[in-house]
Design an enzyme around this catalytic site. Structure first.
Site, short mmCIF file in Angstrom:
data_model
loop_
_atom_site.label_atom_id
_atom_site.label_comp_id
_atom_site.label_asym_id
_atom_site.label_seq_id
_atom_site.Cartn_x
_atom_site.Cartn_y
_atom_site.Cartn_z
N HIS C 145 -27.58 13.77 16.91
CA HIS C 145 -27.64 14.71 15.79
C HIS C 145 -27.25 16.10 16.34
O HIS C 145 -27.50 16.39 17.50
CB HIS C 145 -29.08 14.71 15.28
CG HIS C 145 -29.30 15.51 14.03
ND1 HIS C 145 -29.46 16.88 14.02
CD2 HIS C 145 -29.43 15.13 12.73
CE1 HIS C 145 -29.67 17.30 12.78
NE2 HIS C 145 -29.65 16.26 11.98
N ASP C 223 -35.23 12.60 21.42
CA ASP C 223 -35.28 13.14 20.07
C ASP C 223 -35.82 12.02 19.18
O ASP C 223 -35.11 11.07 18.86
CB ASP C 223 -33.87 13.55 19.66
CG ASP C 223 -33.76 13.87 18.17
OD1 ASP C 223 -34.76 13.72 17.45
OD2 ASP C 223 -32.65 14.26 17.74
N GLN C 226 -36.02 10.28 14.18
CA GLN C 226 -35.84 9.06 13.41
C GLN C 226 -36.64 7.89 13.96
O GLN C 226 -36.81 6.87 13.28
CB GLN C 226 -34.36 8.67 13.36
CG GLN C 226 -33.47 9.68 12.67
CD GLN C 226 -33.80 9.86 11.20
OE1 GLN C 226 -34.43 8.99 10.57
NE2 GLN C 226 -33.41 11.00 10.65
N LYS C 249 -40.09 14.00 8.12
CA LYS C 249 -39.50 12.66 8.14
C LYS C 249 -40.57 11.60 8.35
O LYS C 249 -40.30 10.40 8.32
CB LYS C 249 -38.45 12.56 9.25
CG LYS C 249 -37.27 13.51 9.03
CD LYS C 249 -36.19 13.30 10.06
CE LYS C 249 -35.23 14.46 10.14
NZ LYS C 249 -34.21 14.48 9.08
N CYS C 387 -24.96 15.38 9.94
CA CYS C 387 -25.15 16.23 11.12
C CYS C 387 -24.87 15.46 12.39
O CYS C 387 -25.56 15.63 13.40
CB CYS C 387 -26.55 16.82 11.16
SG CYS C 387 -26.90 17.91 9.79
C1 LIG Z 1 -32.05 12.24 15.06
C2 LIG Z 1 -32.38 13.57 14.47
N1 LIG Z 1 -32.59 14.61 15.29
C3 LIG Z 1 -32.90 15.83 14.81
C4 LIG Z 1 -33.02 16.07 13.47
C5 LIG Z 1 -33.36 17.44 13.01
O1 LIG Z 1 -34.60 17.48 12.40
P1 LIG Z 1 -35.07 18.76 11.59
O2 LIG Z 1 -33.95 19.09 10.65
O3 LIG Z 1 -36.29 18.32 10.89
O4 LIG Z 1 -35.31 19.86 12.57
C6 LIG Z 1 -32.81 15.01 12.58
C7 LIG Z 1 -32.94 15.17 11.12
O5 LIG Z 1 -32.10 15.63 10.41
C8 LIG Z 1 -32.48 13.75 13.09
O6 LIG Z 1 -32.25 12.73 12.28
#
Ligand SMILES: Cc1ncc(COP(=O)(O)O)c(C=O)c1O
Ligand SMILES: Cc1ncc(COP(=O)(O)O)c(C=O)c1O
Lengths: 149, 429, 429, 149
Positions: C145, C223, C226, C249, C387
């Site tokens: 991401h 990370d 998910q 999430k 993203c």
């Molecule tokens: C794998 C992953 N990493 C990071 C993020 C970023 O999370 P957030 O937008 O809640 O900071 C997301 C969600 O969009 C994600 O799916």
């Protein structure tokens, strides 16, 4: 509900999206701009043969959804041969119509009237206007990438 | 009678209390909008005098947050589905409400953050590291909250800038002459100051400070965490380059705040955090960034919080804010006089122009003991250094007890405060 | 039948569906806990298949947030009064709940942030600038991401570290051999990878990656944005040094997330932001910082958000999570097979082990058009690059349509998805 | 409600807070530590004459609320002359009592029993234990500042 959808994806739009017109760069193009919609990944490049204040020829390439492809395609048909003043007047009404802010001026918009359904889909306004913003950027001759934000 | 408590002309929008034509402020009606006031604490209805720490929330803020979670539960900016569309629209509407509240020229000048602390850190990081260099000076005042001290100290340690302090006097005021002298001495590139002090209530002459900063080529940042709830803020009239505030002190949700920045300046800054939503295009060969405001808002924001903040701003817009501010000022004066009238109580912070917070100490009891005793009387106030240790050092005290006001406070609250302070006195002497 | 969808042994805690003794999961009862599912969208009950973007919230989360604003409305950590006491206790209780959820050794290893994005930026800033130097390498994978790419790119630009990418194959999998080769080549000081891909659903072999990182002297960051909603996470069993996640999430509020860090490592980091609550003592002569976790939590946190997050964790703890995960995996398989069976639909991301998200493209329609048409059918899914632009580049597509699952989804949701995809097909061909 | 308050601010506590005992540093002190509570600004320094494992003399200076001053004062009286093992046993019970986790062991705590009321005031537990943590730091001879976090 489905009627709104039919309103959005009118035959003309589906037709143009499947077989976009002027989907090539015109020879002798002296203006060019690139546009993208960072949130959905659409991107296109518009090239123009500008003679004084008149768009003599125009073409585009790029990828995007049906709305954005059809918008680009119909745009090229619409603006070819017109002066920038005429184009501005058309875009102004077109923009306001897809934003749901104005009535259609049929005389000005002609075939573009099929985009009126976009007003019901606020998240799709950008798709309908990206090509136009990019074209205007090309005319202005600035080097910046056009976006729809 | 002291003139303490009168809001600053030009930014405060309040006149003398009771002047002809001034509408009465219906505090009872306002109180009914705040569900937290309906609770019984220690057997008594809650008397909340800690709004400078965090303000209570009107029902409409709860409802707005609830609606996001119960209905418009989608992430914003990227989806075509309806819950996401609705959330996106309410989110961007909140930006426009805050733009109007602050008098900003464009919505893109409003960056949502997690609070004042992050807003100031963002400036320290993005502006500080990009624009300042070793030897450059940053001016702060002696009454700052730690949030407006520590980020600059961290920056100084990282890049070798230097902190210059405009000290306060025994009333808790800064001297414009002193600030001008320091600017004149040269090297100051940024002036960061509290618009209103959270520990002392002092209203700083923000417009004059910003004008001086500009005159000497420095950028100005006003920490508006305590000013936004009490004064009419107009960033263009103030002439500040940056303005920071927190929603939770402005009757809104926790975890949300904003940074206002003058467009040209803000637009010239590099991003703060990297992540989703702040990019134009990402590739391992090279990434380009989005335009304002997205460039400075990486990741999923506090969607429900921002929308709740919008509801708080709507709520404030629905009131006669001039009348509310006059009411607060009257109450401030009433509390000030009441506290001074108690033998053995010493008010800390006696600036000519003040609002919001009334700090005091007692001969008989340590502030911490005051807090515990008045809490048992159902009166919620704050004791400690209020994240302003340099102020405590200046007054040579370990801490203060602080009563602070919100639009829902009334005379009965102040009477309860004064009665409970008398209980403390009795108990410890 | 493909084995796709089976959770990773050891971290997933799920067995084969329908195995002897496995309790049935009562999805109808779970659905009743989510008020957003009761709404009518476009004339039809909402079919929510966008949980990877943000999950719906159970009523108990709304109630917890509401209770903070309606009753325990005080700032935390510093006041003696009752609303503040209650808020402080619930806030710290949430930390312990998250500690338990992640299997962390101590509550101080859990730092509350505004989300995964901030968690990763915190590591990039605090660990990156303090521990890495020009020429050091950071390894990420090709399926990250933007939140796990851009912070590292920004760090590289600031201090001259280099980004190394472990590319994915055509199924969306990374190769452990490739990762080991890259580590062997030397210079890699940090390995940052998604535990589960948001665009492809791929479950990465997190335990093996962390072990490799450790073997070659690199610090690991997973990370978990998910992964946390779909897999049983045990940071000690995974052997990761950092783990990042978002509450929104995980059925919790927006504007909250956390960073787990191994105590010794976390404790050695300098602060991220400066401000209130993160200090031991402040003076203009010199400031000292508080112990963990406060040192890394500057300013008023998202109090209601964190407490709501605690309620979400309580909710999950009240379920039979093994059964819930089996249910999700069955649904994943059902959706996968259903999508593959539609002519002209191509699934993007076909890793052996996957969960949560199902991306697809169609010959007939651009993903954006898919999104709009299915939305009109009341089906909420996401279209775009998610993203994860490098993933799109890798597959040479502009975007995908993505359906993603939560514990409240059922077969009827998938049937509605498949039916709406058939409508798209009809409409555009 | 007021009775809980009387329970907290017992005469003994008020007396010690107003006239703290051993509020000076003992001569020949060979151990010292500083403690502070960053959230409320309390701070104190404890100095000890340690002979082997026995606290021969002890004193403190600093400022703080009634509870923290009385806790420091009564502590100095209590530990003077005792071995570190005896002191640890006392602190263990004292700590658990103010945390509301254990019954008072009257024999062990003696006069310290007046601190039982603190258990009703979770935000004040730190005030009652800061001096003790600081004293133990001094005995351990570490240089770190004790805090109650
Ligand atoms: C794998 C992953 N990493 C990071 C993020 C970023 O999370 P957030 O937008 O809640 O900071 C997301 C969600 O969009 C994600 O799916
Ligand atoms: C003057 C001032 N500045 C900054 C802050 C920090 O605000 P927050 O904790 O909401 O980030 C506060 C509030 O505590 C404050 O009163």
């Amino acid at each position: 509900m489905m009627s709104e959808l039919r309103e959005l994806y009118q035959e003309v739009i589906l037709d143009h999206s499947k077989a976009p017109r002027n989907f090539k760069f015109p020879e002798g193009a002296n203006r060019s701009a690139q546009g993208d919609n960072p949130l959905c990944g659409d991107n296109l490049t518009v090239k123009i043969v500008l003679d004084g204040a008149r768009v003599v020829d125009i073409g585009f390439q790029g990828s995007g959804c049906a709305i954005s492809q059809a918008a680009a395609s119909t745009m090229t048909e619409m603006v070819k041969g017109k002066s920038t003043d005429e184009i501005n007047a058309i875009f102004e009404n077109y923009h306001d119509v897809v934003m749901g802010k104005a009535e259609i001026n049929e005389e000005l918009l002609g075939k573009l009237a099929v985009f009126a359904g976009v007003a019901e889909f606020p998240m799709r306004v950008k798709c309908a206007t990206l090509a136009w913003h990019t074209m205007q950027q090309a005319i202005r001759g600035t080097d910046e990438v056009a976006t729809t934000e | 009678m002291s003139t303490q408590g009168l809001p600053e002309a030009g930014t405060a929008g309040a006149g003398a209390p009771g002047r002809a034509g001034a509408k009465a402020f219906d505090v009872q009606r306002v109180r009914a909008d705040f569900p937290a006031l309906r609770q019984i604490v220690r057997g008594k209805p809650l008397i909340y005098l800690d709004s400078a720490a965090t303000a209570l929330k009107p029902q409409c803020v709860l409802d707005a947050v609830n609606q996001v979670y119960a209905r418009d539960c989608g992430n914003i900016h990227r989806a075509v589905h309806l819950p996401s569309q609705r959330a996106t629209q309410s989110f961007e509407a909140a930006r426009e409400k805050l733009q109007a509240f602050l008098g900003a020229a464009r919505p893109e000048e409003v960056i949502f953050t997690s609070g004042t602390t992050q807003s100031i850190n963002m400036v320290a990081h993005c502006f500080g590291r990009a624009r300042l260099k070793a030897g450059d000076k940053i001016l702060v005042t002696g009454l700052e909250h730690h949030s407006n001290i520590v980020p600059w100290q961290m920056l100084c340690q990282a890049i070798g800038t230097e902190l210059v302090v405009a000290e306060i006097d025994e009333r808790g005021e800064v001297s414009l002459q002193d600030i001008e002298d320091k600017l004149k001495a040269g090297g100051i590139k940024l002036v960061a100051f509290a618009h209103v002090s959270n520990a002392l209530g002092t209203i700083l002459p923000a417009r004059e400070i910003c004008a001086l900063a500009r005159e000497y080529g420095a950028v100005s940042l006003a920490d508006g965490a305590q000013a936004a709830p009490h004064l009419a803020v107009d960033v263009q009239a103030l002439g500040c380059d940056f303005y920071a505030l927190s929603a939770h002190k402005l009757y809104g949700p926790t975890g949300v705040g904003a940074l206002y920045g003058r467009f040209e300046l803000l637009d010239s800054l590099p991003p703060y955090q990297g992540g989703g939503d702040m990019i134009r295009s990402v590739s391992f060969a090279g990434t380009t960034y989005a335009a304002l405001p997205n460039r400075l808002e990486a990741g999923t924001p506090n969607i429900a919080g921002v929308i709740g903040f919008g509801a708080a701003l709507d709520y404030l817009a629905s009131l006669d804010l001039d009348a509310a501010r006059r009411h607060e000022q009257e109450l401030f004066r009433y509390a000030d006089e009441g506290l001074r009238a108690i033998d053995g109580v010493r008010r800390i912070g006696t600036a000519d122009k003040a609002c919001g917070a009334l700090s005091f100490v007692m001969d008989a009891a340590h502030p911490h003991d005051i807090g515990t005793v008045v809490d048992m009387e159902g009166v919620a106030l704050r004791t400690g250094h209020h994240c302003a240790q340099p102020v405590m050092t200046k007054f040579a005290i370990p801490a203060t007890a602080r009563a602070s006001l919100g639009i829902y406070n009334n005379r009965a609250d102040i009477d309860a405060l004064l009665a409970s302070v008398r209980v403390v006195k009795e108990m410890f002497s």
